[in-house]
Design a protein around this motif. Sequence first.
Motif, PDB file in Angstrom:
ATOM      1  N   VAL A   1       0.836  -1.207   0.000  1.00 46.47           N
ATOM      2  CA  VAL A   1       0.000   0.000   0.000  1.00 46.47           C
ATOM      3  C   VAL A   1       0.868   1.254   0.000  1.00 46.47           C
ATOM      4  O   VAL A   1       0.628   2.191  -0.777  1.00 46.47           O
ATOM      5  N   GLU A   2       1.878   1.288   0.850  1.00 47.24           N
ATOM      6  CA  GLU A   2       2.744   2.469   0.918  1.00 47.24           C
ATOM      7  C   GLU A   2       3.487   2.691  -0.389  1.00 47.24           C
ATOM      8  O   GLU A   2       3.657   3.827  -0.840  1.00 47.24           O
ATOM      9  N   LYS A   3       3.925   1.623  -1.011  1.00 49.81           N
ATOM     10  CA  LYS A   3       4.645   1.729  -2.281  1.00 49.81           C
ATOM     11  C   LYS A   3       3.724   2.254  -3.390  1.00 49.81           C
ATOM     12  O   LYS A   3       4.123   3.093  -4.190  1.00 49.81           O
ATOM     13  N   MET A   4       2.480   1.768  -3.418  1.00 43.95           N
ATOM     14  CA  MET A   4       1.547   2.176  -4.461  1.00 43.95           C
ATOM     15  C   MET A   4       0.973   3.569  -4.191  1.00 43.95           C
ATOM     16  O   MET A   4       0.763   4.353  -5.120  1.00 43.95           O
ATOM     17  N   SER A   5       0.715   3.877  -2.923  1.00 44.58           N
ATOM     18  CA  SER A   5       0.067   5.148  -2.601  1.00 44.58           C
ATOM     19  C   SER A   5       0.956   6.345  -2.892  1.00 44.58           C
ATOM     20  O   SER A   5       0.461   7.467  -3.038  1.00 44.58           O
ATOM     21  N   ALA A   6       2.266   6.105  -2.989  1.00 46.73           N
ATOM     22  CA  ALA A   6       3.188   7.202  -3.295  1.00 46.73           C
ATOM     23  C   ALA A   6       2.898   7.801  -4.664  1.00 46.73           C
ATOM     24  O   ALA A   6       3.291   8.941  -4.937  1.00 46.73           O
ATOM     25  N   ARG A   7       2.214   7.054  -5.510  1.00 42.10           N
ATOM     26  CA  ARG A   7       1.907   7.536  -6.855  1.00 42.10           C
ATOM     27  C   ARG A   7       0.427   7.803  -7.050  1.00 42.10           C
ATOM     28  O   ARG A   7      -0.064   7.896  -8.176  1.00 42.10           O
ATOM     29  N   LEU A   8      -0.310   7.937  -5.948  1.00 40.92           N
ATOM     30  CA  LEU A   8      -1.737   8.196  -6.023  1.00 40.92           C
ATOM     31  C   LEU A   8      -2.059   9.570  -5.470  1.00 40.92           C
ATOM     32  O   LEU A   8      -1.341  10.082  -4.612  1.00 40.92           O
ATOM     33  N   PRO A   9      -3.160  10.200  -5.941  1.00 40.12           N
ATOM     34  CA  PRO A   9      -3.556  11.495  -5.385  1.00 40.12           C
ATOM     35  C   PRO A   9      -3.979  11.351  -3.927  1.00 40.12           C
ATOM     36  O   PRO A   9      -4.356  10.259  -3.471  1.00 40.12           O
ATOM     37  N   GLY A  10      -3.940  12.470  -3.194  1.00 38.63           N
ATOM     38  CA  GLY A  10      -4.200  12.440  -1.767  1.00 38.63           C
ATOM     39  C   GLY A  10      -5.587  11.992  -1.362  1.00 38.63           C
ATOM     40  O   GLY A  10      -5.788  11.525  -0.244  1.00 38.63           O
ATOM     41  N   HIS A  11      -6.578  12.134  -2.275  1.00 39.66           N
ATOM     42  CA  HIS A  11      -7.950  11.800  -1.885  1.00 39.66           C
ATOM     43  C   HIS A  11      -8.215  10.292  -1.866  1.00 39.66           C
ATOM     44  O   HIS A  11      -9.267   9.863  -1.409  1.00 39.66           O
ATOM     45  N   VAL A  12      -7.276   9.490  -2.354  1.00 33.76           N
ATOM     46  CA  VAL A  12      -7.446   8.038  -2.313  1.00 33.76           C
ATOM     47  C   VAL A  12      -7.080   7.547  -0.915  1.00 33.76           C
ATOM     48  O   VAL A  12      -5.980   7.777  -0.430  1.00 33.76           O
ATOM     49  N   SER A  13      -8.015   6.887  -0.249  1.00 28.78           N
ATOM     50  CA  SER A  13      -7.836   6.458   1.138  1.00 28.78           C
ATOM     51  C   SER A  13      -6.946   5.222   1.242  1.00 28.78           C
ATOM     52  O   SER A  13      -7.230   4.185   0.629  1.00 28.78           O
ATOM     53  N   CYS A  14      -5.882   5.343   2.028  1.00 32.41           N
ATOM     54  CA  CYS A  14      -5.006   4.184   2.266  1.00 32.41           C
ATOM     55  C   CYS A  14      -5.745   3.100   3.045  1.00 32.41           C
ATOM     56  O   CYS A  14      -5.428   1.915   2.916  1.00 32.41           O
ATOM     57  N   ASP A  15      -6.715   3.511   3.872  1.00 34.61           N
ATOM     58  CA  ASP A  15      -7.502   2.523   4.627  1.00 34.61           C
ATOM     59  C   ASP A  15      -8.283   1.617   3.686  1.00 34.61           C
ATOM     60  O   ASP A  15      -8.373   0.399   3.908  1.00 34.61           O
ATOM     61  N   ASP A  16      -8.848   2.207   2.614  1.00 38.99           N
ATOM     62  CA  ASP A  16      -9.578   1.405   1.627  1.00 38.99           C
ATOM     63  C   ASP A  16      -8.639   0.429   0.938  1.00 38.99           C
ATOM     64  O   ASP A  16      -8.994  -0.726   0.676  1.00 38.99           O
ATOM     65  N   LEU A  17      -7.430   0.894   0.636  1.00 42.67           N
ATOM     66  CA  LEU A  17      -6.453   0.034  -0.032  1.00 42.67           C
ATOM     67  C   LEU A  17      -5.980  -1.076   0.902  1.00 42.67           C
ATOM     68  O   LEU A  17      -5.760  -2.212   0.465  1.00 42.67           O
ATOM     69  N   MET A  18      -5.825  -0.758   2.189  1.00 42.28           N
ATOM     70  CA  MET A  18      -5.438  -1.773   3.172  1.00 42.28           C
ATOM     71  C   MET A  18      -6.509  -2.860   3.250  1.00 42.28           C
ATOM     72  O   MET A  18      -6.197  -4.057   3.295  1.00 42.28           O
ATOM     73  N   SER A  19      -7.782  -2.450   3.251  1.00 46.32           N
ATOM     74  CA  SER A  19      -8.880  -3.417   3.316  1.00 46.32           C
ATOM     75  C   SER A  19      -8.862  -4.329   2.096  1.00 46.32           C
ATOM     76  O   SER A  19      -9.059  -5.546   2.211  1.00 46.32           O
ATOM     77  N   ALA A  20      -8.622  -3.736   0.930  1.00 47.40           N
ATOM     78  CA  ALA A  20      -8.540  -4.534  -0.293  1.00 47.40           C
ATOM     79  C   ALA A  20      -7.347  -5.485  -0.216  1.00 47.40           C
ATOM     80  O   ALA A  20      -7.427  -6.642  -0.646  1.00 47.40           O
ATOM     81  N   GLY A  21      -6.240  -5.005   0.353  1.00 44.22           N
ATOM     82  CA  GLY A  21      -5.056  -5.840   0.487  1.00 44.22           C
ATOM     83  C   GLY A  21      -5.287  -7.047   1.378  1.00 44.22           C
ATOM     84  O   GLY A  21      -4.771  -8.138   1.116  1.00 44.22           O
ATOM     85  N   VAL A  22      -6.079  -6.868   2.426  1.00 44.60           N
ATOM     86  CA  VAL A  22      -6.420  -7.985   3.310  1.00 44.60           C
ATOM     87  C   VAL A  22      -7.178  -9.058   2.536  1.00 44.60           C
ATOM     88  O   VAL A  22      -6.908 -10.254   2.679  1.00 44.60           O
ATOM     89  N   ILE A  23      -8.108  -8.622   1.701  1.00 45.97           N
ATOM     90  CA  ILE A  23      -8.860  -9.562   0.865  1.00 45.97           C
ATOM     91  C   ILE A  23      -7.912 -10.316  -0.064  1.00 45.97           C
ATOM     92  O   ILE A  23      -8.030 -11.529  -0.261  1.00 45.97           O
ATOM     93  N   GLY A  24      -6.947  -9.592  -0.636  1.00 47.74           N
ATOM     94  CA  GLY A  24      -5.969 -10.227  -1.518  1.00 47.74           C
ATOM     95  C   GLY A  24      -5.126 -11.250  -0.783  1.00 47.74           C
ATOM     96  O   GLY A  24      -4.840 -12.329  -1.314  1.00 47.74           O
ATOM     97  N   LEU A  25      -4.734 -10.930   0.449  1.00 51.11           N
ATOM     98  CA  LEU A  25      -3.933 -11.860   1.246  1.00 51.11           C
ATOM     99  C   LEU A  25      -4.741 -13.105   1.602  1.00 51.11           C
ATOM    100  O   LEU A  25      -4.232 -14.232   1.525  1.00 51.11           O
ATOM    101  N   MET A  26      -6.000 -12.914   1.984  1.00 45.46           N
ATOM    102  CA  MET A  26      -6.858 -14.055   2.308  1.00 45.46           C
ATOM    103  C   MET A  26      -7.035 -14.954   1.087  1.00 45.46           C
ATOM    104  O   MET A  26      -7.022 -16.182   1.196  1.00 45.46           O
ATOM    105  N   ASP A  27      -7.168 -14.318  -0.080  1.00 43.04           N
ATOM    106  CA  ASP A  27      -7.305 -15.077  -1.326  1.00 43.04           C
ATOM    107  C   ASP A  27      -6.037 -15.876  -1.594  1.00 43.04           C
ATOM    108  O   ASP A  27      -6.088 -17.029  -2.037  1.00 43.04           O
ATOM    109  N   ALA A  28      -4.886 -15.258  -1.319  1.00 42.59           N
ATOM    110  CA  ALA A  28      -3.600 -15.946  -1.524  1.00 42.59           C
ATOM    111  C   ALA A  28      -3.473 -17.154  -0.609  1.00 42.59           C
ATOM    112  O   ALA A  28      -2.996 -18.216  -1.029  1.00 42.59           O
TER     113      ALA A  28
END
Length: 264
Positions: free
Chosen positions: A40-67
């Motif tokens: 998330v930190e690596k990707m968010s460095a290239r995203l505008p400020g209005h994109v919530s890192c919390d939303d990305l973290m939640s999506a990342g958890v889903i990705g990890l569970m899928d893995a």
Amino acid sequence: MENGVLKDYTDIFFNAEETLTREKRQELIIRYTPLIRYVVEKMSARLPGHVSCDDLMSAGVIGLMDAVEKFDPSKNIQFKTYAEFRIRGAILDELRNLDWIPRSIRRKSSELEQTYKRLEKELGRPAEDEEAANALGLDMEEFYKLLEETRCVTFMDIDAIRRRLPDGNDEDIFDLIAGDGSADPFEQLKLTDIKRLVVDAIESLPIKERLVLSLYYYEELTMKEIGEIMGYTESRISQLHTKAILRIKAHISDNAGHALYDIA
């Protein structure tokens, strides 16, 4: 994390003779949660400020569970490698759902890509900044501003390569990552073609852009760290990265009929 590097637990948790229990799944997710934050930190460095890192973290958890559910220990890759692939894919899917990139920026990025494609055909080499700016009718200040505006579009989406493979199934993902030759010979040939296309695109880049990609994706340095190594500002490194990805997309689009990956 040990010295900033996540320890790999593949051998500890994945035994061909055992099935993961619910408790082991939960423990595995907890142990690999730092990997989600890293991505998330690596990707968010290239995203505008209005994109919530919390939303990305939640999506990342889903990705990890899928893995955790889909990882095959018989394949010749580490779980960390596969988990990072799944986490990144889940985050990219979330970004698509958010539709956070304005249509005007998408249009500008597409125009840039087409300009690089046309100029490379005409010149027989990668276009210089001045040549690309002239083709777009921009002065250099406007051109660099355009690169900065479109940098958020240029995510390389590996998951989109999967969607071009037969059935887009998990076996193909493992074979694409591992490259262990275990796939059907005809499918392996298609995978080889895709890899060759990407390699050719990267090899056609100017040396500075190749170096930026190498340091960013393989050495996993930040844009700021790369700038310190190359003697450029962080903004300049970001521009080099954007140009590199646009050139790669143009090259692949020209040789495969259409782009293999697109955040849109």
